[in-house]
Motif scaffolding. Structure first.
Motif, PDB file in Angstrom:
ATOM      1  N   ASP A  76       0.655  -1.027   0.263  1.00 23.19           N
ATOM      2  CA  ASP A  76      -0.318  -0.376   0.389  1.00 23.19           C
ATOM      3  C   ASP A  76       0.920   0.756   0.170  1.00 23.19           C
ATOM      4  O   ASP A  76       0.435   2.123  -0.949  1.00 23.19           O
ATOM      5  CB  ASP A  76      -1.128   0.301   1.555  1.00 23.19           C
ATOM      6  N   ASP A  77       2.087   1.325   0.628  1.00 21.89           N
ATOM      7  CA  ASP A  77       2.310   2.007   0.781  1.00 21.89           C
ATOM      8  C   ASP A  77       3.172   2.448  -0.406  1.00 21.89           C
ATOM      9  O   ASP A  77       3.906   3.503  -1.227  1.00 21.89           O
ATOM     10  CB  ASP A  77       4.315   2.091   1.653  1.00 21.89           C
ATOM     11  N   LEU A  78       4.198   1.360  -1.347  1.00 21.81           N
ATOM     12  CA  LEU A  78       5.085   1.982  -2.268  1.00 21.81           C
ATOM     13  C   LEU A  78       3.550   2.560  -3.646  1.00 21.81           C
ATOM     14  O   LEU A  78       3.745   3.244  -4.377  1.00 21.81           O
ATOM     15  CB  LEU A  78       5.157   0.378  -3.102  1.00 21.81           C
ATOM     16  N   MET A  79       2.638   1.743  -3.136  1.00 17.41           N
ATOM     17  CA  MET A  79       1.273   2.430  -4.460  1.00 17.41           C
ATOM     18  C   MET A  79       0.906   4.203  -4.335  1.00 17.41           C
ATOM     19  O   MET A  79       1.262   4.993  -4.839  1.00 17.41           O
ATOM     20  CB  MET A  79      -0.306   1.769  -4.232  1.00 17.41           C
ATOM     21  N   ALA A  80       0.928   4.352  -2.490  1.00 14.92           N
ATOM     22  CA  ALA A  80       0.865   5.472  -2.712  1.00 14.92           C
ATOM     23  C   ALA A  80       2.185   6.199  -3.088  1.00 14.92           C
ATOM     24  O   ALA A  80       1.853   7.514  -3.447  1.00 14.92           O
ATOM     25  CB  ALA A  80       1.362   5.671  -0.740  1.00 14.92           C
ATOM     26  N   ALA A  81       3.130   6.123  -2.598  1.00 18.95           N
ATOM     27  CA  ALA A  81       4.304   6.538  -3.478  1.00 18.95           C
ATOM     28  C   ALA A  81       4.237   6.635  -4.635  1.00 18.95           C
ATOM     29  O   ALA A  81       4.383   8.075  -5.602  1.00 18.95           O
ATOM     30  CB  ALA A  81       5.859   6.169  -3.390  1.00 18.95           C
ATOM     31  N   MET A  98      14.057   1.696  -6.309  1.00 14.74           N
ATOM     32  CA  MET A  98      14.165   0.560  -7.145  1.00 14.74           C
ATOM     33  C   MET A  98      12.951  -0.146  -7.259  1.00 14.74           C
ATOM     34  O   MET A  98      13.040  -0.277  -8.374  1.00 14.74           O
ATOM     35  CB  MET A  98      15.463  -0.031  -6.835  1.00 14.74           C
ATOM     36  N   THR A  99      11.871  -0.306  -6.735  1.00 11.20           N
ATOM     37  CA  THR A  99      10.879  -0.977  -7.091  1.00 11.20           C
ATOM     38  C   THR A  99       9.932  -0.941  -8.118  1.00 11.20           C
ATOM     39  O   THR A  99       9.434  -1.370  -9.136  1.00 11.20           O
ATOM     40  CB  THR A  99      10.039  -1.232  -5.314  1.00 11.20           C
ATOM     41  N   TRP A 103       9.106  -1.347 -12.009  1.00 13.02           N
ATOM     42  CA  TRP A 103       7.617  -1.868 -12.629  1.00 13.02           C
ATOM     43  C   TRP A 103       7.131  -0.812 -13.207  1.00 13.02           C
ATOM     44  O   TRP A 103       6.708  -0.742 -14.407  1.00 13.02           O
ATOM     45  CB  TRP A 103       6.621  -2.402 -11.574  1.00 13.02           C
ATOM     46  N   GLY A 104       7.797   0.104 -13.466  1.00 16.05           N
ATOM     47  CA  GLY A 104       7.539   1.353 -14.048  1.00 16.05           C
ATOM     48  C   GLY A 104       6.161   1.958 -13.957  1.00 16.05           C
ATOM     49  O   GLY A 104       5.109   1.568 -13.250  1.00 16.05           O
TER      50      GLY A 104
END
Length: 342
Positions: A76-81, A98-99, A103-104
């Motif tokens: 969820d944090d990655l999606m927010a970022a 990096m993540t 995935w771009g």
């Protein structure tokens, strides 16, 4: 003070140049106080020492690596970022960058796919096809972000019960009725089509060390309480209380004769109050009104009276309470008889 590897290295940068390694590698050696065996000779020459001086430090060096296991919250944090929203992630900025760079524009697809897979809305094959990666790679991602289903447990097939266990299952409610005195063994056998001898075979281990003949002399309250103990596999308080009364030569009658209600409850003792409360003759509030006392005080007196005899039925069934009332009734009668004979 014991000498360490740091004491032998005057200049980290010079040693790193001589060994053709990075200064961080030398600092790792110093931190671990160890040298890889293959570098002992070269380091001894560089430091102007004999190899024997460094042999005590020769061992395989592995600096522990801290691996942060990601979870669903991190996804969820990655999606927010990715969306540019504020987030307080435990992941480092480098890990997030990096993540997302890996995935771009396909990261939202990864996010929705893993979420759907975690909710079991899609299959592994569908997730693999949507992301364009192998099923093995999908499983790695599921494990990394905490949406893996875990190890599959083989379902145990229900084994059919054998004749003895099947009969025991059918005999249990009948056996409990017999123990409680709700029906006789003969009636139970007739109702189930089971012979009395077979029923006794199931009853014996339930009652052991007591026997059906022994408990047939007990009152119904004691028998109901015993049946509850047998069914729920609880300690045999009923047997303890029966033995307690027997040791004091008390006679617990099969059909106890309860005392009449006194004209003035303020003139009776605490034991009579306990008998009235435990047998259901009077409630705690009724006794309090009759005694012109606080219910809390009455409860305390009754509990103290009962627990002084090493009996505590209050957390058990109503039948246990009546059983203790019968013990108190026998105790009262015993003392009264003893006084009249004196």
């Amino acid at each position: 003070m014991e000498q360490t590897l740091k004491d032998l290295i005057p200049n980290i940068s010079k040693l790193a140049r001589d060994l053709k390694v990075s200064t961080q590698t030398i600092r790792t050696y110093i931190e671990l106080d160890a040298i890889p065996p293959k570098r002992v000779a070269a380091m001894a020459i560089a430091l102007g020492l004999s190899p024997g001086d460094l042999l005590q430090y020769a061992r395989v060096t592995h600096k522990p690596v801290k691996v942060l296991i990601k979870g669903v919250d991190d996804l969820d944090d990655l999606m927010a970022a990715y969306e540019g929203r504020e987030h307080a992630s435990r992941l480092s900025e480098r890990s997030i960058k990096m993540t997302l760079s890996r995935w771009g524009d396909r990261f939202p697809l990864l996010y929705t796919t893993l979420k759907a897979l975690g909710r079991k809305e899609i299959s592994l094959d569908e997730a693999s096809m949507a992301l364009g990666i192998t099923k093995s790679s999908v499983n790695n991602l599921r494990q990394r972000y905490g949406v893996a289903p875990g190890a599959l447990k083989s379902a145990k097939k229900a084994q059919p019960l054998g004749p003895y266990k099947q009969n025991a299952k059918e005999a249990l409610p009948l056996a409990l009725d017999v123990i409680a005195g709700r029906m006789t063994a003969v009636d139970a056998g007739s109702a189930s089509g089971m012979s009395v001898r077979t029923l006794h075979r199931y009853l014996a281990p339930m009652l052991r060390p007591q026997t059906l003949n022994e408990i047939s002399k007990w009152s119904l309250s004691f028998r109901h309480a015993l049946a509850w103990e047998v069914e729920h596999k609880k300690p045999r308080r009923t047997v303890e209380w029966q033995n307690w009364a027997k040791e004091r030569n008390l006679v617990l009658k099969k059909h106890p004769k309860w005392p009449k209600e006194p004209g003035n409850w303020r003139e009776v003792g605490v034991r009579r109050l306990a008998i009235a409360y435990l047998s259901g003759e009077k409630t705690l509030e009724e006794l309090a009104v009759a005694r012109h006392a606080d219910p809390v005080v009455i409860r305390g007196l009754i509990r103290k009276e009962v627990e002084s005899l090493s009996m505590s039925p209050f957390e058990l069934t109503m039948h246990h309470q009546i059983a203790v009332a019968e013990v108190l009734l026998a105790l009262n009668s015993h003392y009264r008889t003893a006084k009249s004979d004196a």
